[in-house]
Motif scaffolding. Structure first.
Motif, PDB file in Angstrom:
ATOM      1  N   UNK A   1       4.971  -5.694   9.796  1.00 50.34           N
ATOM      2  CA  UNK A   1       5.292  -6.253   8.476  1.00 50.34           C
ATOM      3  C   UNK A   1       4.356  -7.396   8.112  1.00 50.34           C
ATOM      4  N   UNK A   2       4.000  -8.223   9.082  1.00 48.28           N
ATOM      5  CA  UNK A   2       3.092  -9.336   8.806  1.00 48.28           C
ATOM      6  C   UNK A   2       1.708  -8.834   8.408  1.00 48.28           C
ATOM      7  N   UNK A   3       1.242  -7.795   9.094  1.00 49.36           N
ATOM      8  CA  UNK A   3      -0.070  -7.232   8.744  1.00 49.36           C
ATOM      9  C   UNK A   3      -0.013  -6.604   7.358  1.00 49.36           C
ATOM     10  N   UNK A   4       1.096  -5.933   7.044  1.00 47.89           N
ATOM     11  CA  UNK A   4       1.249  -5.350   5.705  1.00 47.89           C
ATOM     12  C   UNK A   4       1.194  -6.444   4.643  1.00 47.89           C
ATOM     13  N   UNK A   5       1.876  -7.569   4.901  1.00 47.08           N
ATOM     14  CA  UNK A   5       1.864  -8.685   3.950  1.00 47.08           C
ATOM     15  C   UNK A   5       0.448  -9.242   3.796  1.00 47.08           C
ATOM     16  N   UNK A   6      -0.298  -9.305   4.904  1.00 46.09           N
ATOM     17  CA  UNK A   6      -1.676  -9.791   4.854  1.00 46.09           C
ATOM     18  C   UNK A   6      -2.538  -8.883   3.976  1.00 46.09           C
ATOM     19  N   UNK A   7      -2.410  -7.561   4.153  1.00 55.83           N
ATOM     20  CA  UNK A   7      -3.206  -6.620   3.354  1.00 55.83           C
ATOM     21  C   UNK A   7      -2.888  -6.793   1.870  1.00 55.83           C
ATOM     22  N   UNK A   8      -1.601  -6.956   1.547  1.00 51.13           N
ATOM     23  CA  UNK A   8      -1.226  -7.154   0.145  1.00 51.13           C
ATOM     24  C   UNK A   8      -1.816  -8.451  -0.404  1.00 51.13           C
ATOM     25  N   UNK A   9      -1.776  -9.528   0.407  1.00 52.07           N
ATOM     26  CA  UNK A   9      -2.357 -10.801  -0.047  1.00 52.07           C
ATOM     27  C   UNK A   9      -3.855 -10.684  -0.301  1.00 52.07           C
ATOM     28  N   UNK A  10      -4.511  -9.853   0.508  1.00 52.80           N
ATOM     29  CA  UNK A  10      -5.952  -9.664   0.348  1.00 52.80           C
ATOM     30  C   UNK A  10      -6.286  -8.766  -0.837  1.00 52.80           C
ATOM     31  N   UNK A  11      -5.263  -8.185  -1.468  1.00 56.83           N
ATOM     32  CA  UNK A  11      -5.473  -7.402  -2.682  1.00 56.83           C
ATOM     33  C   UNK A  11      -6.023  -6.009  -2.463  1.00 56.83           C
ATOM     34  N   UNK A  12      -5.866  -5.466  -1.259  1.00 55.50           N
ATOM     35  CA  UNK A  12      -6.356  -4.121  -0.970  1.00 55.50           C
ATOM     36  C   UNK A  12      -5.224  -3.107  -1.124  1.00 55.50           C
ATOM     37  N   UNK A  13      -5.522  -1.997  -1.763  1.00 54.77           N
ATOM     38  CA  UNK A  13      -4.521  -0.941  -1.943  1.00 54.77           C
ATOM     39  C   UNK A  13      -4.162  -0.357  -0.583  1.00 54.77           C
ATOM     40  N   UNK A  14      -2.865  -0.227  -0.314  1.00 54.17           N
ATOM     41  CA  UNK A  14      -2.418   0.143   1.035  1.00 54.17           C
ATOM     42  C   UNK A  14      -1.309   1.190   0.971  1.00 54.17           C
ATOM     43  N   UNK A  15      -1.321   2.076   1.947  1.00 50.14           N
ATOM     44  CA  UNK A  15      -0.224   3.004   2.227  1.00 50.14           C
ATOM     45  C   UNK A  15       0.202   2.765   3.671  1.00 50.14           C
ATOM     46  N   UNK A  16       1.508   2.683   3.911  1.00 52.15           N
ATOM     47  CA  UNK A  16       2.016   2.595   5.282  1.00 52.15           C
ATOM     48  C   UNK A  16       2.350   3.988   5.791  1.00 52.15           C
ATOM     49  N   UNK A  17       2.112   4.198   7.061  1.00 53.73           N
ATOM     50  CA  UNK A  17       2.422   5.492   7.683  1.00 53.73           C
ATOM     51  C   UNK A  17       3.882   5.869   7.433  1.00 53.73           C
ATOM     52  N   UNK A  18       4.782   4.914   7.537  1.00 54.62           N
ATOM     53  CA  UNK A  18       6.206   5.189   7.395  1.00 54.62           C
ATOM     54  C   UNK A  18       6.603   5.529   5.962  1.00 54.62           C
ATOM     55  N   UNK A  19       5.730   5.231   4.986  1.00 47.56           N
ATOM     56  CA  UNK A  19       6.060   5.523   3.591  1.00 47.56           C
ATOM     57  C   UNK A  19       5.986   7.009   3.269  1.00 47.56           C
ATOM     58  N   UNK A  20       5.121   7.733   3.993  1.00 46.31           N
ATOM     59  CA  UNK A  20       4.908   9.166   3.762  1.00 46.31           C
ATOM     60  C   UNK A  20       4.413   9.434   2.338  1.00 46.31           C
ATOM     61  N   UNK A  21       3.742   8.434   1.726  1.00 47.04           N
ATOM     62  CA  UNK A  21       3.179   8.613   0.388  1.00 47.04           C
ATOM     63  C   UNK A  21       1.781   9.213   0.494  1.00 47.04           C
ATOM     64  N   UNK A  22       1.320   9.896  -0.552  1.00 46.80           N
ATOM     65  CA  UNK A  22      -0.043  10.445  -0.522  1.00 46.80           C
ATOM     66  C   UNK A  22      -1.078   9.320  -0.483  1.00 46.80           C
TER      67      UNK A  22
END
Length: 425
Positions: A274-295
């Motif tokens: 979760x902390x790494x996910x928050x970091x990626x969002x703060x850095x403004x990079x578009x992200x998909x998490x494995x657990x989301x199962x999104x395209x």
């Protein structure tokens, strides 16, 4: 000296338990079955022939081929595997289910170790890599239970630490009936610390004997299609605190040249997902998490792997890999999974956990060692822009792995020799 060690460990036990509680705030699994660490079991432990002590996911993965061999025998070798971390326990469950008994590693106090041995009664103990516990060894010696240190490694930094208590270290190492070292430098360090030369044998690293599932390539191809066949993909594997910021900066630079390049980011510890996910969002990079199962379309810059045990799949689907724990002084992680998949691999300056393997693989031009994260972006750009160069490095890495297989059979021979030498009681 062992009495002083035991007294200090006993006095520190409240702090050890508080640290366990603190870790559970980030990963609640640390409180699962916590009394086992004190020698208190809510379920019965059945007697076994062999006790294998591993620490976490890496050691469980390393012992996987050996455990499979022992389970395939007739009669099956009954064994118990202890791990320190819940992620190691989870990986063991995923690999072997109920076929292998598991317990959390008892704390290294004499009465706790005696309780564990009373319950399990092993005839032989196999300790993995660098787990050197004085009371475990002393209590096993009391009961004439032979202990082998398998896949053993000793970095120069660790050797300097053990040398500060040289007499105690020599006494402790003297209780191993065999030390199966990964390399000649590892063997020499054990001997310098006081291990008997005739008990130290270079068997190689069992991690060379990794056997990947036949379906892995097919699954990786399916995964790659969901990302986009024509886009470039690199994996940052087993990353630690202080590395992700630098790796995301590398990804930004790569996006300037390869508009749809994808970073598959695999943090080492699940409590950091979760902390790494928050970091990626703060850095403004578009992200998909494995657990989301999104395209994961071309706009996605970071694919965050928030699952365990799937690293080989993501390596097989990638064009290149970076091995984490090496931009910060953690000591690096296993390069051989990527090498066995013919994936070109880069590693940072801190690789003392795999120093000899790294040195040899770099010398064979199957990997590149970097001095700083600043060097990673141009290296990856060169690899991602040149399929022939990627293939050349990957093929040399794979050839290196193939040439060094055989540690598993040498280790099994040592185990069988000790099992035959000590008849059932």
């Amino acid at each position: 000296m062992r009495l002083l060690y035991s007294l200090l460990l006993f006095l520190l036990l409240p702090l050890v338990l508080l640290r366990l509680l603190w870790r559970s705030c980030r990963n609640p699994a640390y409180l699962e079955r916590w009394p086992e660490r004190l020698g208190l079991w809510r379920r019965a432990l059945r007697p076994v022939e062999l006790w294998i002590h591993a620490v976490s996911v890496g050691e469980v993965q390393a012992m996987q081929p050996l455990i499979r061999d022992l389970l395939s025998r007739e009669p099956v070798v009954d064994l118990i595997v202890t791990t320190t971390t819940p992620t190691g326990a989870r990986r063991l469950q995923e690999l072997f289910g109920e076929r292998v008994q598991h317990a959390f590693t008892p704390y290294d106090l004499p009465w706790i170790m005696r309780r564990f041995l009373n319950r399990t009664g092993p005839r032989l103990v196999l300790v993995v890599e660098t787990e050197i516990w004085p009371n475990m060894l002393a209590v096993c010696a009391e009961r004439q239970i032979p202990v082998i240190l398998a896949n053993a490694r000793m970095s120069p930094r660790s050797a300097r630490g053990y040398a500060r208590v040289g007499g105690f270290t020599a006494q402790t190492l003297g209780r191993f009936v065999r030390i199966a070292a990964q390399s000649q430098p590892d063997a020499e360090r054990f001997i310098q610390l006081g291990a008997a030369a005739d008990r130290v044998q270079v068997t190689g690293s069992i991690k060379f004997d990794v056997r990947l599932p036949g379906s892995l390539r097919d699954r990786a191809e399916v995964l790659r299609r969901t990302w986009g066949i024509n886009r470039s993909v690199w994996v940052a594997a087993s990353t630690h605190e202080g590395e992700e910021e630098r790796l995301l900066a590398v990804q930004r630079k790569l996006r300037e040249r390869f508009a749809d390049v994808l970073l598959v980011l695999v943090p080492r510890h699940p409590e950091r997902f979760d902390r790494v996910a928050a970091l990626v969002r703060r850095e403004g990079l578009a992200m998909i998490r494995r657990s989301d199962a999104d395209p994961c379309n071309a706009d996605c810059s970071v694919y965050l792997v928030d699952s365990m045990g799937e690293l080989p799949l993501f390596l097989a689907a990638a064009d290149a890999a970076f091995i984490g724990g090496s931009l910060v002084p953690v000591g690096g992680h296993n390069l051989l999974e990527a090498a066995a998949l013919a994936v070109p691999v880069a590693i940072g300056p801190y690789c003392f956990n795999f120093a000899e393997i790294t040195r040899r693989l770099v010398a064979e031009e199957g990997a590149v060692q970097l001095q700083d994260a600043e060097d990673l972006a141009p290296l990856l750009a060169a690899w991602l822009g040149d399929a022939a160069e990627r293939a050349r490095i990957g093929e040399q890495a794979l050839a290196f792995v193939e040439r060094n297989r055989g540690a598993l059979q040498r280790l099994l021979a040592l185990l069988d020799a000790e099992r035959l030498a000590k008849p059932p009681v």
